[in-house]
Design an enzyme around this catalytic site. Structure first.
Site: not given
Length: 359
Positions: A115, A218-219, A324
């Site tokens: 990230g 869309p992928r 996390h």
């Protein structure tokens, strides 16, 4: 498509490979400590990464020698003055204030994370600072943890453990601690990328009936690997028995999981987030869980982190909260640190990084 485990092993081999110099003259210059680029490392990163920096002979570096407590902001602003490179983790906010404090020498930032919402990308782009990051190497670990969190939430394992420990385990009862099965279910993925595909690959043997996904578009190549159908966000909410959030945190996805989405979900649905806490409106999630609008939620990420122990979500039996830890396996964290270190070294040499964020 390579499995995430194969990708991890391949990137580990690349990341730990020593970098060699192209000429004896360069080696001689770099051995002169006064000419070595200065680097600050904001955390006691896992040993593979530190070893690469130490053995490279290419940099002089200083680090905040703690894994428990992030470097205080005031000290960070002092330590970055005049550095050529910065190796950071996601707890450090890299913004205009820090970049101003660092000065014009700073040319490369390497973050030990997939990230990048802690980085002010516009500021970095404006200043011509290159950014390395660590995608792919954590895919398997995050996928495994997501499955574990889904099962713990849907089958109410934390509740069951508590009952067993505290004397709640009495005679056998027909509906006591019943949960929800993956078999014959519809699994929805919000943000289909490598991690979403890896999660679906692990869930398929549980006899999931259907995979669906929502994204900015869309992928088809990724979707083909798991035979997933592209749907709108509304349909994702309506159809999913298990809704898994795998999207990045961007201005467009900030609090995208809110009252509007939860109101469309089934009251038997399980919501799982292992992406970023900021994609969820936690007040809306609390309301959905406490009123029975949805059946349960499993969170590995929150806002803030750590989440205060007084937060209302901790009062709910149907909400499982982890600190996390999705990428927290020894091999993955070492691979991340090795990749971050090599990204930094390559960037300082003005060569292509192994994984560079295109600004």
């Amino acid at each position: 498509m390579l499995s995430s485990r194969m990708a991890l092993r391949r990137l580990q081999r690349i990341a730990v490979a020593p970098l060699s110099f192209t000429s004896g003259a360069t080696t001689k210059v770099l051995r002169d400590m006064s000419t070595l680029p200065r680097v600050y490392v904001t955390r006691q990163i896992p040993p593979e990464g530190l070893k690469i920096l130490q053995d490279s002979g290419q940099v002089q570096f200083e680090l905040w020698d703690s894994d428990d407590v992030p470097v205080p902001r005031k000290e960070l602003l002092q330590k970055v003055k005049g550095v050529d490179g910065l190796l950071c983790v996601l707890t450090e906010k890299i913004d205009a204030e820090l970049l101003d404090a660092a000065g014009s020498n700073l040319k490369v930032i390497s973050t030990m994370s997939v990230g990048f919402d802690h980085l002010s990308l516009e500021e970095l782009k404006k200043r011509g600072i290159r950014v390395g990051y660590t995608p792919e190497v954590l895919t398997d670990a995050v996928a495994e943890l997501t499955v574990a969190l889904l099962l713990a939430t849907s089958r109410r394992l934390i509740e069951a453990t508590h009952e067993a420990k505290t004397g709640g385990w009495g005679t056998w009862r027909t509906l006591w601690l019943c949960g929800y099965e993956l078999a014959n279910s519809t699994v929805g993925i919000l943000g289909l990328g490598r991690i979403g595909v890896a999660i679906a690959e692990r869930l398929a043997p549980f006899k999931v009936n259907k995979f669906i996904y929502a994204d900015v578009g869309p992928r088809p190549e990724l979707a083909k690997a798991i035979n997933a159908e592209y749907v709108t966000l509304d349909e994702l909410a309506k159809q999913s028995d298990f809704l898994l959030v795998c999207c990045a945190l961007t201005p467009e996805t900030k609090e995208i999981c809110n009252k509007n989405l939860f109101s469309k979900m089934k009251n038997t649905s399980i919501f799982i987030n292992t992406s970023r806490g900021g994609v969820v409106n936690q007040e809306d999630l609390y309301e959905a869980l406490s009123t029975g609008q949805i059946a349960g939620a499993g969170l590995d990420v929150t806002v803030p982190e750590p989440l205060p122990t007084s937060h209302p979500l901790f009062t709910l039996k149907n909400c499982v909260i982890l600190p996390h830890i999705a990428s927290a396996s020894y091999s993955t964290r070492n691979a991340m640190s090795a990749l971050a270190a090599n990204n930094l070294l390559l960037g300082l040499r003005r060569q292509p990084m192994i994984k560079e964020l295109k600004l």
